[in-house]
Design an enzyme around this catalytic site. Structure first.
Site, PDB file in Angstrom:
ATOM      1  N   SER A  18       6.986  -5.517  -8.221  1.00 32.10           N
ATOM      2  CA  SER A  18       8.159  -5.352  -7.358  1.00 32.10           C
ATOM      3  C   SER A  18       9.430  -5.600  -8.166  1.00 32.10           C
ATOM      4  O   SER A  18       9.483  -6.501  -9.003  1.00 32.10           O
ATOM      5  CB  SER A  18       8.096  -6.339  -6.191  1.00 32.10           C
ATOM      6  OG  SER A  18       6.843  -6.293  -5.566  1.00 32.10           O
ATOM      7  N   ARG A  37       6.882   5.182 -21.697  1.00 25.65           N
ATOM      8  CA  ARG A  37       7.990   6.142 -21.577  1.00 25.65           C
ATOM      9  C   ARG A  37       8.572   6.448 -22.955  1.00 25.65           C
ATOM     10  O   ARG A  37       8.803   7.612 -23.308  1.00 25.65           O
ATOM     11  CB  ARG A  37       9.069   5.560 -20.652  1.00 25.65           C
ATOM     12  CG  ARG A  37       8.609   5.568 -19.204  1.00 25.65           C
ATOM     13  CD  ARG A  37       9.536   4.785 -18.290  1.00 25.65           C
ATOM     14  NE  ARG A  37       9.273   5.138 -16.891  1.00 25.65           N
ATOM     15  CZ  ARG A  37       9.685   4.431 -15.846  1.00 25.65           C
ATOM     16  NH1 ARG A  37      10.370   3.307 -16.033  1.00 25.65           N
ATOM     17  NH2 ARG A  37       9.413   4.834 -14.629  1.00 25.65           N
ATOM     18  N   HIS A  57      13.416  -5.859 -17.696  1.00 22.61           N
ATOM     19  CA  HIS A  57      13.108  -4.519 -17.189  1.00 22.61           C
ATOM     20  C   HIS A  57      14.359  -3.950 -16.526  1.00 22.61           C
ATOM     21  O   HIS A  57      14.424  -3.759 -15.326  1.00 22.61           O
ATOM     22  CB  HIS A  57      11.969  -4.620 -16.177  1.00 22.61           C
ATOM     23  CG  HIS A  57      11.474  -3.277 -15.706  1.00 22.61           C
ATOM     24  ND1 HIS A  57      11.153  -2.259 -16.543  1.00 22.61           N
ATOM     25  CD2 HIS A  57      11.243  -2.810 -14.449  1.00 22.61           C
ATOM     26  CE1 HIS A  57      10.740  -1.210 -15.841  1.00 22.61           C
ATOM     27  NE2 HIS A  57      10.800  -1.520 -14.560  1.00 22.61           N
ATOM     28  N   ILE A  94       2.917   3.084  -5.261  1.00 21.32           N
ATOM     29  CA  ILE A  94       2.249   2.511  -6.440  1.00 21.32           C
ATOM     30  C   ILE A  94       0.904   1.907  -6.042  1.00 21.32           C
ATOM     31  O   ILE A  94      -0.109   2.130  -6.706  1.00 21.32           O
ATOM     32  CB  ILE A  94       3.133   1.447  -7.136  1.00 21.32           C
ATOM     33  CG1 ILE A  94       4.457   2.068  -7.598  1.00 21.32           C
ATOM     34  CG2 ILE A  94       2.388   0.835  -8.330  1.00 21.32           C
ATOM     35  CD1 ILE A  94       5.437   1.085  -8.224  1.00 21.32           C
ATOM     36  N   ASN A 111      13.754  -7.778  -1.435  1.00 20.67           N
ATOM     37  CA  ASN A 111      12.441  -7.977  -2.044  1.00 20.67           C
ATOM     38  C   ASN A 111      12.114  -9.454  -2.253  1.00 20.67           C
ATOM     39  O   ASN A 111      10.942  -9.838  -2.261  1.00 20.67           O
ATOM     40  CB  ASN A 111      12.340  -7.170  -3.344  1.00 20.67           C
ATOM     41  CG  ASN A 111      12.146  -5.687  -3.043  1.00 20.67           C
ATOM     42  OD1 ASN A 111      11.988  -5.299  -1.886  1.00 20.67           O
ATOM     43  ND2 ASN A 111      12.148  -4.864  -4.068  1.00 20.67           N
ATOM     44  N   GLY A 128       0.828  -1.216   0.000  1.00 22.58           N
ATOM     45  CA  GLY A 128       0.000   0.000   0.000  1.00 22.58           C
ATOM     46  C   GLY A 128       0.852   1.251   0.000  1.00 22.58           C
ATOM     47  O   GLY A 128       0.484   2.257   0.593  1.00 22.58           O
ATOM     48  N   ARG A 170      18.052  -1.594  -9.921  1.00 22.48           N
ATOM     49  CA  ARG A 170      16.941  -2.469  -9.529  1.00 22.48           C
ATOM     50  C   ARG A 170      17.487  -3.746  -8.903  1.00 22.48           C
ATOM     51  O   ARG A 170      16.902  -4.327  -8.001  1.00 22.48           O
ATOM     52  CB  ARG A 170      16.077  -2.800 -10.746  1.00 22.48           C
ATOM     53  CG  ARG A 170      15.355  -1.595 -11.336  1.00 22.48           C
ATOM     54  CD  ARG A 170      14.445  -2.000 -12.488  1.00 22.48           C
ATOM     55  NE  ARG A 170      13.747  -0.857 -13.052  1.00 22.48           N
ATOM     56  CZ  ARG A 170      14.231  -0.088 -14.040  1.00 22.48           C
ATOM     57  NH1 ARG A 170      15.402  -0.347 -14.569  1.00 22.48           N
ATOM     58  NH2 ARG A 170      13.525   0.931 -14.495  1.00 22.48           N
TER      59      ARG A 170
END
Ligand code: APR
Length: 319
Positions: free
Chosen positions: A120, A152, A176, A14, A96, A11, A89
């Site tokens: 994520s 983008r 990504h 994003i 994560n 929450g 990332r």
């Protein structure tokens, strides 16, 4: 008719922006789950009180109990820590991954029929982990990256050409990360190739290609550009909007053809890895992986990107 239930796991920036957009579009009833006590309750309480003003009427629930996602048609995972300036990332993988392990177990237990969309980061590794740990069929577990990366790219093209973003179509495939692959020859403005328009603008094909190279580089670093400006977190409005387009495609069985991070089993010459490719998204999740012939240059870039994804996935901690 009962509204579909959308569970947002995480929450933060994003997740709460997705809740807002989902409410404004009345896409379904929303459960916002977070590990921080009271945070999702506060966010949904605030959002609910915008309903009478914005004229939306959905059920909004904030929760710290994963069992509240039960019955969700779709689960979106944004739980995790975002990047700070100077971080890639990939730097997020250890933390994560542990968060994903807890979340995936909860999804498996409480929403075993759901379609799952992971945001994520590092995305390609987190979605791989989510599919492994839920044990769900791969067509029901996918990652959001390509819709955002393509948006983008389209934004930068529109600015360069001075045309509306509405008329620009662009597609970004691969992992990504910085090695993502914008497919330059497909980029067009209402069907007119962007490279042709750039050549007209600059009167020289060589210069047009140079400008395109700059647009591609800015696209590949677009997330980092936002992180450097925000300093305290990463992009959230554009990722939320991009994920919501995927949610809508699934809930409304739209059969949209979008770039999606999905499990490849031989397609594009890749076996057993999650990579961004064009997919048809509908009620069943990833209903079709759409293959097309890559040029030699695109294939080289794509496989370079896949090699990075493999390194990342191989670096996942044992859980
Ligand atoms: N279960 C549920 N939520 C968790 C858990 C957990 N185990 N661990 C952390 N969270 C929550 C945090 O409390 C936080 O509210 O995840 C939320 C993440 O929100 P933000 O820090 O605001 O990050 P956000 O910008 O939303 O990005 C989330 O998406 O794009 C990626 O790189 C980004 O990995 C990051 C993720």
């Amino acid at each position: 008719m009962a509204k579909p239930k959308i569970a947002l796991i995480g929450g933060g920036q994003i997740g709460s922006t997705m809740a807002t957009l989902a409410a404004l579009r009345e896409l379904g009833d929303v459960v916002l789950y977070d590990i921080v006590p009271d945070l999702p309750q506060g966010k949904t309480l605030d959002l609910a009180q915008a309903g009478p003003v914005e004229n939306f009427d959905i059920r909004l629930t904030g929760s710290n109990r994963l069992e509240d996602i039960a019955g969700a048609a779709i689960v979106v995972v944004t739980a995790g820590v975002p990047r700070r300036p100077g971080m890639s990332r990939e730097d997020l993988v250890e933390t994560n991954a542990r968060i994903m392990a807890a979340v995936a177990a909860g999804i498996r237990q409480h929403a075993p029929e759901a379609v799952v969309i992971v945001l994520s980061n590092p995305l390609d590794a987190m979605v791989t982990l989510c599919q492994r740990l839920t044990g769900f069929p791969a067509h029901r577990v996918m990652g959001m990256a390509g819709v955002l990366d393509s948006a983008r790219f389209a934004t930068f093209i529109a600015w360069e050409l001075g045309v509306s973003v509405r008329d620009v179509k662009a597609m970004v495939l691969g992992g990504h990360g910085d090695t993502m692959v914008p497919i330059v020859r497909f980029a067009n403005v209402n069907g007119i190739p962007v490279l042709d328009l750039l050549t007209r603008k600059y009167g020289d094909e060589g210069r047009a290609r140079e400008v395109m190279t700059q647009l591609v580089a800015r696209t590949q670093n677009a997330g980092g550009e936002v992180v450097d400006l925000l300093r305290t977190g990463s992009a959230f409005v554009s990722p939320a909007a991009s994920a919501l387009a995927m949610v809508e495609a699934v809930l409304h069985d739209q059969k949209r053809l979008l770039p999606v991070c999905c499990l490849l089993e031989g397609q594009f010459g890749v076996q057993g890895y999650y990579v961004g490719v064009p997919c048809v998204l509908g009620a069943g999740g990833v209903e079709q992986i759409v293959e097309f012939d890559l040029t030699d240059e695109e294939r080289q870039l794509f496989h370079h990107s896949v090699a990075e994804v493999k390194k990342l996935v191989d670096s996942l901690p044992r859980l």
